[in-house]
Design an enzyme around this catalytic site. Structure first.
Site, short mmCIF file in Angstrom:
data_model
loop_
_atom_site.label_atom_id
_atom_site.label_comp_id
_atom_site.label_asym_id
_atom_site.label_seq_id
_atom_site.Cartn_x
_atom_site.Cartn_y
_atom_site.Cartn_z
N ILE A 8 0.86 -1.19 0.00
CA ILE A 8 0.00 0.00 0.00
C ILE A 8 0.89 1.23 0.00
O ILE A 8 1.66 1.44 0.96
CB ILE A 8 -0.90 0.04 1.25
CG1 ILE A 8 -1.74 -1.23 1.35
CG2 ILE A 8 -1.79 1.28 1.24
CD1 ILE A 8 -2.56 -1.33 2.64
N THR A 9 0.82 2.06 -1.04
CA THR A 9 1.63 3.29 -1.01
C THR A 9 0.99 4.28 -0.06
O THR A 9 -0.24 4.40 0.02
CB THR A 9 1.79 3.91 -2.41
OG1 THR A 9 0.53 4.38 -2.89
CG2 THR A 9 2.39 2.92 -3.40
N GLY A 10 1.83 5.00 0.68
CA GLY A 10 1.32 6.01 1.61
C GLY A 10 0.56 5.42 2.78
O GLY A 10 -0.51 5.92 3.13
N GLY A 14 -3.66 8.76 7.05
CA GLY A 14 -4.85 8.89 6.23
C GLY A 14 -5.47 7.57 5.81
O GLY A 14 -5.50 6.59 6.56
N TYR A 164 -5.54 18.59 -10.30
CA TYR A 164 -5.98 17.46 -9.47
C TYR A 164 -7.05 16.64 -10.20
O TYR A 164 -6.96 15.41 -10.27
CB TYR A 164 -6.52 17.97 -8.13
CG TYR A 164 -6.92 16.86 -7.18
CD1 TYR A 164 -5.94 16.07 -6.56
CD2 TYR A 164 -8.25 16.58 -6.92
CE1 TYR A 164 -6.31 15.04 -5.70
CE2 TYR A 164 -8.62 15.56 -6.06
CZ TYR A 164 -7.64 14.79 -5.45
OH TYR A 164 -7.99 13.76 -4.60
#
Ligand code: NAP
Length: 283
Positions: A8-10, A14, A164
């Site tokens: 899982i990146t990040g 969060g 974005y």
């Protein structure tokens, strides 16, 4: 998920961290990524404690740098003889245009090109581990997105919101094109909107342009655990085994931006992206 390995990146905060807790709780080995080793180690310790699963590993990289993505991918390939799920989660927002060390506009680099490159580098391992899944965290903002091939990096006309929206539509288009390319490999590709979630999202934007908006909507935002629900679902549920090329919200398949279904545009975005990160376009 016992016996499976999920990257899982990040995963240090969060939605990514909440997803890591959810998936580790099901017994999988989970790799999380972050830019700072000490912060990532602290997050891994917390995920292990909350999930009761000691199999949480840390990979360190600033994913806005292509060299760092490549180095980290090599480390993941050395550490994990199999990879069952890749969750591309990292993303950010910048009100003002700035460039990465690779000379790429930051939003495009981190939100789209990083998952594109990381997935490309890990793809053979995912295929060898099939059935496997690639889950990419997009956003409802994809519905307002437009891929501006003439000004992909906002050189002539930049707005943080437009950059974005474009990057999140690119996440959806990447997923659909990946699903098409992976037909018959046993590797699926899905993407999702996590819902408005109370995280540190946009906090690194020096202008803090989103801060007033976040202040107003924060009471109505989801918890990170709730925001991670569809991520965990797509990464782990038997209900979506074999499901590919779909966009989800609240654990339900949803229609995405009309342009995301245009195969010519998704193929063109793939070619342009492959060129920007220097990987071969296998067609
Ligand atoms: N929150 C929302 O309401 C919302 C809504 C729709 C979509 N999304 C999407 O959900 C995803 C996750 O967002 P979030 O709200 O959880 O954001 P967040 O709280 O800002 O997530 C931060 C995570 O991303 C990592 N990160 C940030 N920049 C990085 C970089 N350059 N290189 C490597 N890692 C980096 C952080 O790691 P370190 O700081 O430890 O390096 C941390 O683990 C994003 O793709 C976002 O677009 C969020």
């Amino acid at each position: 998920m016992t016996g499976k390995t999920v990257l899982i990146t990040g995963g240090t905060g969060g939605i990514g961290k909440a997803a890591a807790v959810g998936i580790a709780s099901m017994g999988a080995r989970v790799g999380i990524t972050g830019r700072d080793r000490a912060r990532a180690e602290r997050a891994a310790t917390a995920i292990e404690a909350e999930s009761g699963n000691p199999a949480v590993d840390v990979f360190v990289a600033d994913l806005s740098s292509q060299a760092e993505v490549r180095r980290m991918a090599d480390e993941v390939l050395s550490a994990y003889p199999r990879l069952d799920v890749l969750v591309n989660n990292v993303g950010g927002f910048w009100a003002h245009r700035h460039m990465t060390s690779d000379g790429v506009e930051h939003t495009l680099a981190l939100n789209h090109l990083a998952p594109f490159l990381l997935t490309s580098l890990l793809l053979d391992r995912l295929i060898a581990s099939a059935p496997a899944r690639v889950v990419t965290v997009a956003s409802g903002a994809q519905s307002m997105g437009k891929i501006d091939f003439d000004d992909l990096m906002g050189e002539h006309d930049y707005s943080g919101q437009r950059a974005y929206n474009q990057s999140k539509l690119a996440n959806v288009m990447f997923t659909y094109e990946l699903a098409r390319r992976l037909e018959a490999t046993g590797v699926t590709a899905t993407t999702l909107h996590p819902g408005m979630t109370n995280t540190s999202f946009s906090a690194e934007d020096p202008s803090r342009a989103m801060a007033p908006v976040v202040f107003v909507v924060r009471p109505f935002m989801r918890s990170p655990e709730k925001g991670a629900e569809t991520v965990v679902y797509l990464a782990s549920s038997a209900a979506v085994e074999g499901v590919t090329g779909k966009y989800y919200a609240n654990r339900k398949a949803k229609k995405s931006n009309d342009s995301s279904y245009d195969g010519e545009v998704t193929a063109r975005l793939w070619r342009v992206s492959a060129d920007l990160v220097g990987v071969a376009d296998a067609g």
